[in-house]
Write a protein that holds these residues in place. Structure first.
Motif, PDB file in Angstrom:
ATOM      1  N   GLN A 235       0.824  -1.203   0.000  1.00 55.72           N
ATOM      2  CA  GLN A 235       0.000   0.000   0.000  1.00 55.72           C
ATOM      3  C   GLN A 235       0.857   1.251   0.000  1.00 55.72           C
ATOM      4  OE1 GLN A 235      -3.074  -0.129  -0.588  1.00 55.72           O
ATOM      5  NE2 GLN A 235      -3.630   2.025  -0.343  1.00 55.72           N
ATOM      6  N   VAL A 236       1.991   1.231   0.711  1.00 55.31           N
ATOM      7  CA  VAL A 236       2.902   2.372   0.695  1.00 55.31           C
ATOM      8  C   VAL A 236       3.369   2.658  -0.727  1.00 55.31           C
ATOM      9  CG1 VAL A 236       5.215   3.138   1.354  1.00 55.31           C
ATOM     10  CG2 VAL A 236       3.692   2.159   3.073  1.00 55.31           C
ATOM     11  N   THR A 237       3.790   1.595  -1.430  1.00 51.56           N
ATOM     12  CA  THR A 237       4.300   1.770  -2.789  1.00 51.56           C
ATOM     13  C   THR A 237       3.215   2.302  -3.716  1.00 51.56           C
ATOM     14  OG1 THR A 237       5.808  -0.094  -2.388  1.00 51.56           O
ATOM     15  CG2 THR A 237       5.516   0.619  -4.672  1.00 51.56           C
ATOM     16  N   VAL A 238       2.006   1.769  -3.579  1.00 49.74           N
ATOM     17  CA  VAL A 238       0.882   2.253  -4.385  1.00 49.74           C
ATOM     18  C   VAL A 238       0.665   3.745  -4.157  1.00 49.74           C
ATOM     19  CG1 VAL A 238      -1.645   2.199  -4.533  1.00 49.74           C
ATOM     20  CG2 VAL A 238      -0.347   0.069  -4.641  1.00 49.74           C
ATOM     21  N   SER A 512      18.362  -0.420 -21.444  1.00 47.40           N
ATOM     22  CA  SER A 512      17.201  -0.566 -20.576  1.00 47.40           C
ATOM     23  C   SER A 512      15.931  -0.362 -21.403  1.00 47.40           C
ATOM     24  CB  SER A 512      17.257   0.412 -19.408  1.00 47.40           C
ATOM     25  OG  SER A 512      16.226   0.153 -18.492  1.00 47.40           O
ATOM     26  N   CYS A 513      14.849  -0.225 -20.704  1.00 51.24           N
ATOM     27  CA  CYS A 513      13.541  -0.069 -21.357  1.00 51.24           C
ATOM     28  C   CYS A 513      12.735   0.976 -20.619  1.00 51.24           C
ATOM     29  CB  CYS A 513      12.807  -1.408 -21.351  1.00 51.24           C
ATOM     30  SG  CYS A 513      11.065  -1.294 -21.790  1.00 51.24           S
ATOM     31  N   ILE A 514      11.999   1.773 -21.364  1.00 48.11           N
ATOM     32  CA  ILE A 514      11.012   2.683 -20.783  1.00 48.11           C
ATOM     33  C   ILE A 514       9.642   2.227 -21.276  1.00 48.11           C
ATOM     34  CG2 ILE A 514      10.172   5.051 -20.633  1.00 48.11           C
ATOM     35  CD1 ILE A 514      13.020   5.992 -21.136  1.00 48.11           C
ATOM     36  N   GLU A 515       8.782   1.830 -20.343  1.00 50.62           N
ATOM     37  CA  GLU A 515       7.455   1.360 -20.708  1.00 50.62           C
ATOM     38  C   GLU A 515       6.596   2.513 -21.236  1.00 50.62           C
ATOM     39  OE1 GLU A 515       5.442  -1.060 -21.229  1.00 50.62           O
ATOM     40  OE2 GLU A 515       6.888  -2.651 -20.891  1.00 50.62           O
ATOM     41  N   TYR A 516       5.635   2.182 -22.077  1.00 49.86           N
ATOM     42  CA  TYR A 516       4.785   3.223 -22.666  1.00 49.86           C
ATOM     43  C   TYR A 516       3.968   3.947 -21.595  1.00 49.86           C
ATOM     44  CZ  TYR A 516       0.639   0.195 -22.260  1.00 49.86           C
ATOM     45  OH  TYR A 516      -0.382  -0.579 -21.780  1.00 49.86           O
ATOM     46  N   THR A 517       3.696   3.260 -20.481  1.00 48.00           N
ATOM     47  CA  THR A 517       2.954   3.900 -19.407  1.00 48.00           C
ATOM     48  C   THR A 517       3.785   4.951 -18.688  1.00 48.00           C
ATOM     49  OG1 THR A 517       3.637   2.132 -17.901  1.00 48.00           O
ATOM     50  CG2 THR A 517       1.527   1.871 -19.015  1.00 48.00           C
ATOM     51  N   GLU A 518       5.113   4.929 -18.900  1.00 50.76           N
ATOM     52  CA  GLU A 518       6.009   5.853 -18.224  1.00 50.76           C
ATOM     53  C   GLU A 518       6.488   6.985 -19.142  1.00 50.76           C
ATOM     54  OE1 GLU A 518       7.034   5.010 -14.612  1.00 50.76           O
ATOM     55  OE2 GLU A 518       5.036   4.404 -15.290  1.00 50.76           O
ATOM     56  N   PHE A 519       5.971   7.051 -20.368  1.00 53.38           N
ATOM     57  CA  PHE A 519       6.439   8.073 -21.304  1.00 53.38           C
ATOM     58  C   PHE A 519       6.264   9.486 -20.740  1.00 53.38           C
ATOM     59  CE2 PHE A 519       6.068   5.572 -25.575  1.00 53.38           C
ATOM     60  CZ  PHE A 519       7.113   4.766 -25.162  1.00 53.38           C
ATOM     61  N   VAL A 568       5.561  -0.089 -11.512  1.00 52.50           N
ATOM     62  CA  VAL A 568       4.721   0.981 -12.061  1.00 52.50           C
ATOM     63  C   VAL A 568       3.293   0.796 -11.574  1.00 52.50           C
ATOM     64  CG1 VAL A 568       6.111   1.300 -14.149  1.00 52.50           C
ATOM     65  CG2 VAL A 568       4.223  -0.336 -14.174  1.00 52.50           C
ATOM     66  N   LEU A 569       2.555   1.870 -11.596  1.00 53.32           N
ATOM     67  CA  LEU A 569       1.126   1.844 -11.297  1.00 53.32           C
ATOM     68  C   LEU A 569       0.420   2.506 -12.466  1.00 53.32           C
ATOM     69  CD1 LEU A 569      -1.023   1.148  -9.093  1.00 53.32           C
ATOM     70  CD2 LEU A 569      -0.839   3.535  -8.369  1.00 53.32           C
ATOM     71  N   ASN A 570      -0.077   1.699 -13.371  1.00 52.98           N
ATOM     72  CA  ASN A 570      -0.729   2.209 -14.568  1.00 52.98           C
ATOM     73  C   ASN A 570      -2.216   2.369 -14.290  1.00 52.98           C
ATOM     74  OD1 ASN A 570      -1.579   2.895 -17.124  1.00 52.98           O
ATOM     75  ND2 ASN A 570      -1.376   0.833 -17.972  1.00 52.98           N
ATOM     76  N   VAL A 571      -2.659   3.606 -14.111  1.00 48.88           N
ATOM     77  CA  VAL A 571      -4.064   3.865 -13.801  1.00 48.88           C
ATOM     78  C   VAL A 571      -4.765   4.558 -14.963  1.00 48.88           C
ATOM     79  CG1 VAL A 571      -3.745   3.922 -11.307  1.00 48.88           C
ATOM     80  CG2 VAL A 571      -3.405   6.013 -12.635  1.00 48.88           C
ATOM     81  N   HIS A 585     -19.558  -2.267 -13.436  1.00 50.97           N
ATOM     82  CA  HIS A 585     -18.838  -1.067 -13.025  1.00 50.97           C
ATOM     83  C   HIS A 585     -17.583  -0.935 -13.874  1.00 50.97           C
ATOM     84  CE1 HIS A 585     -21.098  -0.454  -9.189  1.00 50.97           C
ATOM     85  NE2 HIS A 585     -21.259  -1.761  -9.299  1.00 50.97           N
ATOM     86  N   SER A 586     -17.156   0.292 -14.090  1.00 52.54           N
ATOM     87  CA  SER A 586     -15.899   0.567 -14.762  1.00 52.54           C
ATOM     88  C   SER A 586     -15.242   1.725 -14.018  1.00 52.54           C
ATOM     89  CB  SER A 586     -16.119   0.923 -16.233  1.00 52.54           C
ATOM     90  OG  SER A 586     -14.893   1.092 -16.896  1.00 52.54           O
ATOM     91  N   VAL A 587     -14.134   1.424 -13.343  1.00 51.04           N
ATOM     92  CA  VAL A 587     -13.516   2.370 -12.430  1.00 51.04           C
ATOM     93  C   VAL A 587     -12.082   2.652 -12.864  1.00 51.04           C
ATOM     94  CG1 VAL A 587     -12.900   2.781 -10.019  1.00 51.04           C
ATOM     95  CG2 VAL A 587     -14.905   1.392 -10.575  1.00 51.04           C
ATOM     96  N   PRO A 588     -11.688   3.930 -12.977  1.00 52.66           N
ATOM     97  CA  PRO A 588     -10.273   4.217 -13.251  1.00 52.66           C
ATOM     98  C   PRO A 588      -9.402   3.659 -12.128  1.00 52.66           C
ATOM     99  CG  PRO A 588     -11.635   6.175 -13.536  1.00 52.66           C
ATOM    100  CD  PRO A 588     -12.495   5.148 -12.876  1.00 52.66           C
ATOM    101  N   GLY A 589      -8.460   2.828 -12.492  1.00 50.12           N
ATOM    102  CA  GLY A 589      -7.631   2.209 -11.469  1.00 50.12           C
ATOM    103  C   GLY A 589      -6.530   1.376 -12.073  1.00 50.12           C
TER     104      GLY A 589
END
Length: 873
Positions: A235-238, A512-519, A568-571, A585-589
């Motif tokens: 939970q801390v990391t999130v 290395s790699c940079i994920e698309y969620t981290e652009f 990563v936390l891709n929300v 339900h559809s929740v951003p998360g």
């Protein structure tokens, strides 16, 4: 501490980060007004267990919260909660036993508050009724301490001996993410004097099963994520990642947190360079040969635990959601396709060196969509692909809670049932260490491994995998990437060359790699019209890897965050689910994920001074390139009818397979129709269908020696499922299908009673010379054709079926119309011109040729190339 502020250098294809003084106030404190919604309590504080003035009646009070919003608690500030959890995590880390940890968790303010006042008697009585172990009780309290007590809304009951006084039922619906159901039943007994005798608390059977599942999930998170602090650390990391993403959204300087992540005072990101297999043919052939020679030193790793929600795969009979590995593709599941690609390389090794080689395969599964059970059942159904059960290791990754993008609260669909999904393929290194996978590979004599994902159906095309592994083994590298040009807008990351100056003044370099969620974090814009678009400069990350096992084990065994690379936390995507009332339900998360390719960040090489030019040859990491359709083409998403793009769909990947077939056979002096852009085939079938077993090569220079001359007309179909095959001047206009029971060999039962495929033993064989095949073929107008499944309607076809070690030969003939030539085990069928058409003969194979066949391809090595010679016996 100085922060790294990135400056985009658009002229030299790299990102530059330099050091500037820190701002007077941490950007994190800009979140001081961010508040989490107050979660519903486990049990309503208004419920009293004391005697009432009347023994014949009782009022049950129910708290309800609107589904749209849960009211925020004014005192609940995001950064204060994060600070509390980080302090708790530190104190738990210092505790050296479960008893010590329990004392720490009992002292947490949130846990004390939860078990105090009106809740205390009720909760304590319920927990006593559940008879939880000390470890389970600790997990229960960790959930509360993490601020997720809303997950514990449950049905409970007061039961007595003789008289039912009343009952009530209500639902509590939490903000944004779920429906919490609270069932309240009250049964008060009396001894006739008006005094209550007994109050009993109980869960219904469904709730009890959900509670057991919840405790299992919590236990797995606590154990697996112990390197970051278990449930509390998760939970801390999130929350840290949520805070970081909010800072990035609130500031125009998108690099405020780069320095904290990279721990450096200077960072440059360059476009990497490496061997292009499509341009340097000689070195590519040498690298592939190293890969073949090194096959006995290699293992295979398949991360198959992903949920693959975009694929929308459902069992047509049961309606059950299925994992990607079960997708029926070109006549077999995707997992079967991976294994037959591997067996094709092993068959090539056998043909060159005359030795049997069975590669150990480690498969990471998960509980998502019964992934582990489905994969196990599939392997058992195919008798472990006649490789022996001992050549496989299946290890299951834990599921992790999905969290709301707004506040980090766990999303749930009913009491005790948080929405859980796999924690990304990056957990594979730590999990492999925890489950003994590295030692298992060592016990099989392996030094390195190739890694590929099940959705990429072209990764083994030609020499990509073999050259990647060959370079890694031959040069003693720790990690290698197979890469290609990146498609703009694709959901894929980029490979980069990192150059950074560490805080100690030393310079570090590595791929290395940079994920698309981290652009966004790196200021990378995507798309052809973006000013900072990197689509042309930086190549695609494809998750095709070579890894040195000892180096990967060192990372996986570390007791810190290094063992969970690329967290990563891709929300950016919605979490969709159906609650226990049947409401969608559809929740951003999102959920905390790790990326396996970012293990590369642990393999940077350091030097005392800056040394950028020519540094890549000295690194422990490397990269190879090939044409995109020979490296990656995936089946990640289901195509909707209105879609204008076939990218990452089964339909699009089939077209890439057919383009590869065109590239392969057109060099054999075989005339084929061209394949145009994907747009041409949005609502129609492909111009032809060619599916070739990989054991015909898998290297194209091998396959091309088995095919020469002729043509394949538009609308034709060619399927060849036999390795010992010869095509000379064949004209195909229609469908030609060749199937063999023993494509690469036959199986024998080993000492453990398991069937083991013996390469080269009693193979089926087929030779076609100066043959014309003409029939109506596929009914291309049939609306229900699904070409990527190899599920098509045919009007006519010429089909050859080889049982056992059967052989088929056709020379100087025209095969017109519908034919099925079925050859029994131990026989050769010959078709030649006859006086009145075809002369068909069936002859027994000589006893001394039963194992080897009457002819075979002899493989030999000439310098760096493989040459074939047809040997007649």
């Amino acid at each position: 501490m100085a922060r790294s502020v990135p400056i985009l250098n658009r002229d030299t294809s790299h990102l530059l980060f330099t050091s500037t003084p820190p701002p007077p106030h941490s950007p994190f404190h800009s979140l001081s007004s961010l508040r989490l919604p107050k979660p519903p309590l486990l049990l309503p504080p208004s419920l009293s267990t004391s005697s009432s003035s009347s023994s014949s009646s009782c009022v049950t009070r129910v708290t309800t919260v609107p589904v749209e919003y849960a009211p925020p608690a004014p005192e609940f500030e995001f950064h204060r909660e994060l600070s509390r959890l980080k302090s708790l995590r530190s104190r738990l880390a210092a505790a050296d036993s479960l008893r010590a940890k329990a004392r720490v968790i009992d002292g947490d303010s949130r846990v004390r508050r939860f078990f105090s006042s009106g809740n205390n008697r009720v909760v304590s009585a319920v927990l006593a009724e559940l008879d939880l172990s000390p470890g389970e009780l600790y997990l229960f309290k960790c959930l509360v301490a993490a601020g997720q007590e809303h997950v514990l809304g449950w049905g409970y009951e007061f039961a007595g001996e003789s008289e039912a006084a009343g009952s009530a039922r209500s639902s509590v619906k939490a903000a944004f993410y779920a429906t919490v159901e609270m069932i309240e039943k009250l049964d008060v007994s009396s001894d006739g004097s008006g005094r209550k005798k007994k109050i009993r608390f109980a869960l219904n059977d469904e709730d009890f099963e959900d509670l057991k599942k919840l405790l299992k999930i919590l236990g797995e998170v606590e154990q697996f994520y112990n390197c970051i602090g278990g449930v509390i650390g998760y939970q801390v990391t999130v929350m840290e990642l949520l805070a970081q993403s909010r800072v990035e959204m609130q500031t125009t300087s998108w690099s405020n947190n780069i320095q904290e992540q990279m721990e450096c005072q200077f960072l440059e990101i360059h476009a990497p360079s490496g061997l292009d297999l499509s341009e340097n043919a000689e070195y590519a052939a040498q690298a592939a040969l190293w890969g073949i020679q090194g096959l006995p030193d290699l293992g295979e790793i398949y991360p198959l635990g992903g949920a693959a929600d975009r694929l929308g795969l459902v069992d047509p009979d049961t309606g059950e959601c299925l994992p990607a590995a079960m997708l029926p593709y070109c006549g077999r599941t995707l997992l079967e396709g991976l294994i037959r690609d591997l067996q094709a390389r092993e068959f090539l090794y056998f043909k060159i060196y005359g030795k049997q080689c069975v590669t150990p395969v480690a498969i990471m599964t998960s509980a998502a969509k019964n992934n582990h059970e489905h994969i196990t059942s599939l392997c058992e159904k195919h008798e472990w692909f006649k490789r022996g059960r001992s050549s496989f290791q299946l290890f299951e990754q834990p599921l992790v809670p999905a969290v709301c993008a707004e506040d980090g609260q766990w999303i749930m669909k009913k009491p005790f049932a948080p929405i859980c999904k796999p924690g990304g393929h990056g957990v594979i290194w730590k999990l492999a260490y925890d489950k003994g996978i590295f030692q298992w590979f060592y016990d099989h004599g392996r030094k390195g491994a190739t890694v590929r994902q099940v959705s990429n159906v072209v990764a083994a095309t030609d020499l990509t995998l073999l050259a990647l592994a060959g370079i890694g083994l031959h040069h003693g590298k720790k990690l290698g990437f197979a890469s290609c040009k990146r498609n703009s807008g694709a959901t894929e990351g980029v490979n980069v060359l990192m150059e950074k100056k560490n805080l100690d003044g030393r310079w570090a370099y590595g791929l290395s790699c940079i994920e698309y969620t981290e652009f966004d974090k790196y200021g990378i814009a995507d798309g052809p019209h973006s000013r900072n678009s990197l689509q042309a400069e930086f190549p695609a990350n494809t998750n095709i890897l070579y890894v040195d096992l000892a180096s990967a084990e060192l990372v996986g065994s570390s007791k810190n965050t290094d063992s969970l690379p690329g967290m990563v936390l891709n929300v950016k995507k919605a979490i969709s689910f159906v609650d226990n009332f049947g409401n969608p339900h559809s929740v951003p998360g999102g959920r905390l994920e790790c990326t396996m390719q970012n293990i590369a960040d642990n393999f940077l090489n350091t030097c005392p001074s800056r040394d950028y030019k020519g540094v890549e040859d000295k690194l422990d990491t490397f990269i190879v390139f090939n044409k995109r359709r020979r490296v990656t083409s995936s089946t990640k998403r289901k195509r909707r009818h209105a879609d204008k793009s076939l990218h990452q769909t089964p339909e699009g990947s089939l077209l890439d397979i057919l383009r590869n077939a065109h590239d392969l056979l057109s060099h054999c002096d075989i005339d084929l129709p061209e394949i145009e852009s994907n747009d041409k085939y949005l609502y129609s079938g492909p111009p032809f269908l060619i599916l070739l077993h990989p054991a015909l090569g898998p290297l194209w220079e091998v396959t091309r020696q088995k095919f020469y001359g002729g043509s394949i007309r538009k609308g034709s179909e060619l399927q060849v499922e036999v390795a010992e095959f010869l095509w000379r001047n064949v004209q195909l206009d229609g469908s030609l299908i060749i199937e063999a029971d023993n494509v690469m060999g036959s199986s024998r039962v080993d000492e453990d009673g398991e069937p083991i495929l013996q390469y080269g033993h009693r193979c089926g064989r087929c030779r076609l010379q100066n043959v014309r095949v003409s029939n109506e073929g596929i009914d291309w107008n049939f609306e229900d054709n699904i070409y990527w499944k190899n599920d098509v309607q045919r009007i006519e076809a010429c089909k050859v079926v080889l049982h056992g070690n059967a052989e088929f030969e056709a020379t100087d003939v025209i095969l017109k119309g519908n034919h099925i030539f079925e050859v029994p085990n131990g026989y050769k069928m010959k078709i030649m011109p006859g006086d009145s058409g075809l002369a068909i003969g069936l002859y027994p194979i000589a006893e001394n040729m039963m194992d080897s066949g009457s002819w075979y391809w002899k493989y030999g090595i000439n310098d760096t190339h493989i040459q074939l010679e047809l040997v007649e016996l």
